[in-house]
Write a protein that holds these residues in place. Structure first.
Motif, PDB file in Angstrom:
ATOM      1  N   GLY A 232      -6.570  -1.747  -8.393  1.00 40.48           N
ATOM      2  CA  GLY A 232      -5.493  -0.769  -8.300  1.00 40.48           C
ATOM      3  C   GLY A 232      -4.230  -1.357  -7.718  1.00 40.48           C
ATOM      4  N   ARG A 233      -3.131  -0.663  -7.966  1.00 42.18           N
ATOM      5  CA  ARG A 233      -1.834  -1.072  -7.433  1.00 42.18           C
ATOM      6  C   ARG A 233      -1.158   0.135  -6.801  1.00 42.18           C
ATOM      7  NH1 ARG A 233       1.074  -5.549  -5.632  1.00 42.18           N
ATOM      8  NH2 ARG A 233       3.308  -5.194  -5.904  1.00 42.18           N
ATOM      9  N   GLN A 234      -0.822   0.026  -5.510  1.00 44.41           N
ATOM     10  CA  GLN A 234      -0.113   1.083  -4.805  1.00 44.41           C
ATOM     11  C   GLN A 234       1.381   0.760  -4.806  1.00 44.41           C
ATOM     12  OE1 GLN A 234      -1.460   4.104  -2.717  1.00 44.41           O
ATOM     13  NE2 GLN A 234       0.576   4.415  -3.598  1.00 44.41           N
ATOM     14  N   PHE A 235       2.167   1.641  -5.437  1.00 43.44           N
ATOM     15  CA  PHE A 235       3.619   1.485  -5.468  1.00 43.44           C
ATOM     16  C   PHE A 235       4.235   2.499  -4.510  1.00 43.44           C
ATOM     17  CE2 PHE A 235       2.095   0.234  -9.669  1.00 43.44           C
ATOM     18  CZ  PHE A 235       2.733  -0.978  -9.868  1.00 43.44           C
ATOM     19  N   VAL A 236       5.132   2.018  -3.633  1.00 42.71           N
ATOM     20  CA  VAL A 236       5.818   2.888  -2.690  1.00 42.71           C
ATOM     21  C   VAL A 236       7.309   2.580  -2.769  1.00 42.71           C
ATOM     22  CG1 VAL A 236       6.003   3.610  -0.280  1.00 42.71           C
ATOM     23  CG2 VAL A 236       3.797   2.875  -1.180  1.00 42.71           C
ATOM     24  N   SER A 237       8.138   3.613  -2.776  1.00 45.38           N
ATOM     25  CA  SER A 237       9.571   3.395  -2.990  1.00 45.38           C
ATOM     26  C   SER A 237      10.244   2.609  -1.866  1.00 45.38           C
ATOM     27  CB  SER A 237      10.286   4.733  -3.186  1.00 45.38           C
ATOM     28  OG  SER A 237      10.086   5.586  -2.075  1.00 45.38           O
ATOM     29  N   SER A 238       9.589   2.496  -0.691  1.00 49.80           N
ATOM     30  CA  SER A 238      10.152   1.696   0.399  1.00 49.80           C
ATOM     31  C   SER A 238       9.661   0.255   0.360  1.00 49.80           C
ATOM     32  CB  SER A 238       9.801   2.325   1.744  1.00 49.80           C
ATOM     33  OG  SER A 238       8.393   2.421   1.887  1.00 49.80           O
ATOM     34  N   ASP A 239       9.089  -0.169  -0.782  1.00 51.47           N
ATOM     35  CA  ASP A 239       8.687  -1.556  -1.015  1.00 51.47           C
ATOM     36  C   ASP A 239       7.456  -2.002  -0.236  1.00 51.47           C
ATOM     37  OD1 ASP A 239      10.726  -1.974  -2.850  1.00 51.47           O
ATOM     38  OD2 ASP A 239      12.156  -2.547  -1.294  1.00 51.47           O
ATOM     39  N   PHE A 240       6.591  -1.066   0.158  1.00 52.11           N
ATOM     40  CA  PHE A 240       5.317  -1.433   0.756  1.00 52.11           C
ATOM     41  C   PHE A 240       4.230  -1.456  -0.324  1.00 52.11           C
ATOM     42  CE2 PHE A 240       7.406  -0.074   4.711  1.00 52.11           C
ATOM     43  CZ  PHE A 240       7.060  -1.131   5.545  1.00 52.11           C
ATOM     44  N   ASP A 241       4.513  -2.124  -1.438  1.00 52.48           N
ATOM     45  CA  ASP A 241       3.562  -2.202  -2.545  1.00 52.48           C
ATOM     46  C   ASP A 241       2.451  -3.212  -2.236  1.00 52.48           C
ATOM     47  OD1 ASP A 241       5.508  -0.619  -3.643  1.00 52.48           O
ATOM     48  OD2 ASP A 241       6.152  -2.079  -5.143  1.00 52.48           O
ATOM     49  N   TYR A 242       1.280  -2.966  -2.779  1.00 50.48           N
ATOM     50  CA  TYR A 242       0.203  -3.944  -2.664  1.00 50.48           C
ATOM     51  C   TYR A 242      -0.833  -3.684  -3.755  1.00 50.48           C
ATOM     52  CZ  TYR A 242      -2.742  -0.351  -0.448  1.00 50.48           C
ATOM     53  OH  TYR A 242      -3.470   0.787  -0.193  1.00 50.48           O
ATOM     54  N   THR A 243      -1.643  -4.710  -4.021  1.00 52.73           N
ATOM     55  CA  THR A 243      -2.728  -4.613  -4.989  1.00 52.73           C
ATOM     56  C   THR A 243      -4.052  -4.621  -4.247  1.00 52.73           C
ATOM     57  OG1 THR A 243      -1.452  -5.724  -6.711  1.00 52.73           O
ATOM     58  CG2 THR A 243      -3.847  -5.732  -6.962  1.00 52.73           C
ATOM     59  N   THR A 244      -5.005  -3.847  -4.710  1.00 61.66           N
ATOM     60  CA  THR A 244      -6.320  -3.790  -4.085  1.00 61.66           C
ATOM     61  C   THR A 244      -7.410  -3.876  -5.143  1.00 61.66           C
ATOM     62  OG1 THR A 244      -7.801  -2.453  -2.694  1.00 61.66           O
ATOM     63  CG2 THR A 244      -6.296  -1.268  -4.154  1.00 61.66           C
ATOM     64  N   TRP A 245      -8.572  -4.332  -4.738  1.00 58.52           N
ATOM     65  CA  TRP A 245      -9.709  -4.373  -5.660  1.00 58.52           C
ATOM     66  C   TRP A 245     -10.998  -4.227  -4.871  1.00 58.52           C
ATOM     67  CZ3 TRP A 245     -13.461  -8.246  -5.404  1.00 58.52           C
ATOM     68  CH2 TRP A 245     -13.122  -9.371  -4.645  1.00 58.52           C
ATOM     69  N   ASN A 246     -12.048  -3.769  -5.543  1.00 57.88           N
ATOM     70  CA  ASN A 246     -13.355  -3.672  -4.901  1.00 57.88           C
ATOM     71  C   ASN A 246     -14.449  -3.902  -5.935  1.00 57.88           C
ATOM     72  OD1 ASN A 246     -14.678  -0.943  -5.794  1.00 57.88           O
ATOM     73  ND2 ASN A 246     -12.541  -0.410  -5.349  1.00 57.88           N
ATOM     74  N   LEU A 247     -15.584  -4.353  -5.455  1.00 64.38           N
ATOM     75  CA  LEU A 247     -16.747  -4.600  -6.297  1.00 64.38           C
ATOM     76  C   LEU A 247     -17.990  -4.280  -5.477  1.00 64.38           C
ATOM     77  CD1 LEU A 247     -17.900  -5.716  -8.977  1.00 64.38           C
ATOM     78  CD2 LEU A 247     -17.955  -7.976  -7.878  1.00 64.38           C
ATOM     79  N   GLY A 248     -18.902  -3.482  -6.062  1.00 62.61           N
ATOM     80  CA  GLY A 248     -20.070  -3.091  -5.282  1.00 62.61           C
ATOM     81  C   GLY A 248     -21.316  -2.860  -6.108  1.00 62.61           C
TER      82      GLY A 248
END
Length: 248
Positions: A193-209
């Motif tokens: 997933g990718r979290q987009f925030v208008s104040s530029d605190f964007d990041y990418t996340t992933w998980n596997l289980g």
């Protein structure tokens, strides 16, 4: 810095957005359920769940400062319409007051074009938050999934006009996910997933289980989470989480 970073302004936008989303979904759900009942009557069903885990991770970020979490919830389903509530303990860095998250959600899950759809809204509310924190926020959700033999592929988009924290930010989260059952009672699943925030605190996340259905009501899940922004703080770091969940 919390999972959604230090964001969010006045709750006025949330109130209107939450009201519009939830009222629309309830009206839609009642109408679609009425149509369904006209063809084939169905009774509402209620399911309860409780879980304990070594951490509460949301979109790759620890919500309990890497400590254990206890959660529970209830879900009501009637035809394609659903609604529910869920709660967990939380702990944010530098915040000694906020102690719990309570989520309230509703939506519909129709099937068309060969896919299972989910159109809904989720409200996130926090107890004990310090004055002026204004953590509460609401997201609209659109998700779709489809089974291909023992595998299921899916995608989801979440949108909030006024995200978590003290700044006025719009936020969008997009995710692709998949699951596969290699054997009876075993499921391998993961998401990016990718979290987009208008104040530029964007990041990418992933998980596997890997999950194991221990009984008809009890399941064990072992999952690895990570993000690409460890510099945001320790709670954004990689971690393995073990959780046990009961549904009844």
């Amino acid at each position: 810095m919390t999972r959604k970073t230090q964001l969010k302004s006045s709750g006025r936008h949330d109130v209107w957005f939450a009201g519009a989303c939830l009222v629309g979904l309830v009206v839609w759900g009642i109408a679609s359920q009425a149509d369904a009942q006209a063809a084939e009557p169905s009774s509402p069903s209620i399911a309860w769940n409780v879980a304990v885990g070594s951490d509460y991770v949301f979109r790759g970020v620890s919500q309990t400062e890497e400590d254990a979490a206890i959660s529970g919830g209830v879900d009501l389903t009637s035809g394609t319409f659903y609604a529910g509530a869920w709660a967990s303990n939380v702990a944010f860095p530098g915040d000694l007051d906020t102690n719990a998250e309570i989520d309230v959600y509703a939506g519909i899950r129709p099937e068309f074009a060969g896919w299972n759809w989910d159109f809904g809204a989720v409200g996130y509310f926090y107890t004990g938050q310090p004055g002026g924190a204004d953590y509460d926020y609401v997201e609209a959700r659109v998700a779709a999934s489809r089974a291909f033999g023992p595998a299921t592929l899916g995608a989801a988009v979440y949108y909030s006009p006024d995200f978590f924290g003290v700044a006025e930010d719009e936020a969008t989260y997009v995710e692709a996910n998949a699951s596969f059952s290699p054997a009876d009672k075993w499921t391998v699943s993961g998401a990016v997933g990718r979290q987009f925030v208008s104040s530029d605190f964007d990041y990418t996340t992933w998980n596997l289980g890997l999950a194991r259905q221990l009984t008809d009501n009890l399941a064990l899940d072992v999952r690895y989470h990570d993000t690409d922004e460890h510099g945001f703080g320790d709670i954004y770091g990689s971690r393995a989480v073990v959780s046990l969940k009961a549904v009844f």
